[in-house]
Motif scaffolding. Structure first.
Motif, PDB file in Angstrom:
ATOM      1  N   UNK A   1       0.809  -1.215   0.000  1.00 47.87           N
ATOM      2  CA  UNK A   1       0.000   0.000   0.000  1.00 47.87           C
ATOM      3  C   UNK A   1       0.840   1.263   0.000  1.00 47.87           C
ATOM      4  N   UNK A   2       0.374   2.251  -0.713  1.00 47.26           N
ATOM      5  CA  UNK A   2       1.035   3.553  -0.740  1.00 47.26           C
ATOM      6  C   UNK A   2      -0.031   4.634  -0.661  1.00 47.26           C
ATOM      7  N   UNK A   3       0.194   5.603   0.217  1.00 44.19           N
ATOM      8  CA  UNK A   3      -0.811   6.638   0.491  1.00 44.19           C
ATOM      9  C   UNK A   3      -0.793   7.719  -0.580  1.00 44.19           C
ATOM     10  N   UNK A   4      -1.960   8.024  -1.094  1.00 40.71           N
ATOM     11  CA  UNK A   4      -2.139   9.151  -2.005  1.00 40.71           C
ATOM     12  C   UNK A   4      -3.090  10.137  -1.339  1.00 40.71           C
ATOM     13  N   UNK A   5      -2.642  11.359  -1.181  1.00 44.03           N
ATOM     14  CA  UNK A   5      -3.462  12.397  -0.573  1.00 44.03           C
ATOM     15  C   UNK A   5      -3.548  13.576  -1.528  1.00 44.03           C
ATOM     16  N   UNK A   6      -4.782  13.932  -1.875  1.00 47.19           N
ATOM     17  CA  UNK A   6      -5.015  15.034  -2.802  1.00 47.19           C
ATOM     18  C   UNK A   6      -5.665  16.173  -2.033  1.00 47.19           C
ATOM     19  N   UNK A   7      -4.992  17.299  -2.018  1.00 47.91           N
ATOM     20  CA  UNK A   7      -5.514  18.464  -1.306  1.00 47.91           C
ATOM     21  C   UNK A   7      -6.297  19.355  -2.264  1.00 47.91           C
ATOM     22  N   UNK A   8      -7.392  19.879  -1.772  1.00 48.61           N
ATOM     23  CA  UNK A   8      -8.241  20.719  -2.635  1.00 48.61           C
ATOM     24  C   UNK A   8      -7.938  22.190  -2.425  1.00 48.61           C
TER      25      UNK A   8
END
Length: 114
Positions: free
Chosen positions: A107-114
């Motif tokens: 698993x690898x974390x993807x975080x998208x900020x708005x």
């Protein structure tokens, strides 16, 4: 068999990331492979898959934005993610199957900020 997923991170909405999944063995005979994701509080879902004949399938939510591919000589599968949205935020997992056994990456974390 070990799968090493990498490439996640923090990105602004509209940005891009490329995930990689490197296998510890030859992937030429892989039956199926794909990327899944699991957002906080939600079930794991299929994002994209690719067969041994390079036939691809995508979740409706990522069609036109994500591209799955494989590089057999490098024993690696990729997920190019463009025009990322906040709803793409999740832990992304890779899966590869040989014979009757499926293997998962860490698993690898993807975080998208708005």
């Amino acid at each position: 068999v070990q799968l090493q997923a990498s490439g996640g991170g923090l990105v602004q909405a509209g940005g891009s990331l490329r995930l990689s999944c490197a296998a510890s063995t030859n992937i030429f005979s892989v039956r199926n492979m794909g990327w899944y994701r699991q957002a906080s509080g939600k079930q794991r879902e299929l994002v994209a898959s690719i067969t041994s004949r390079d036939s691809t399938n995508y979740a409706d939510s990522v069609k036109g934005r994500f591209t799955i591919s494989r590089d057999n000589p490098k024993n690696t599968m990729y997920l190019q993610m463009n025009n990322l949205k906040s709803e793409d935020t999740a832990v992304y997992y890779c899966l590869m199957g040989w014979g009757t056994t499926d293997y998962w990456g860490q698993g690898t974390q993807v975080t998208v900020s708005s």
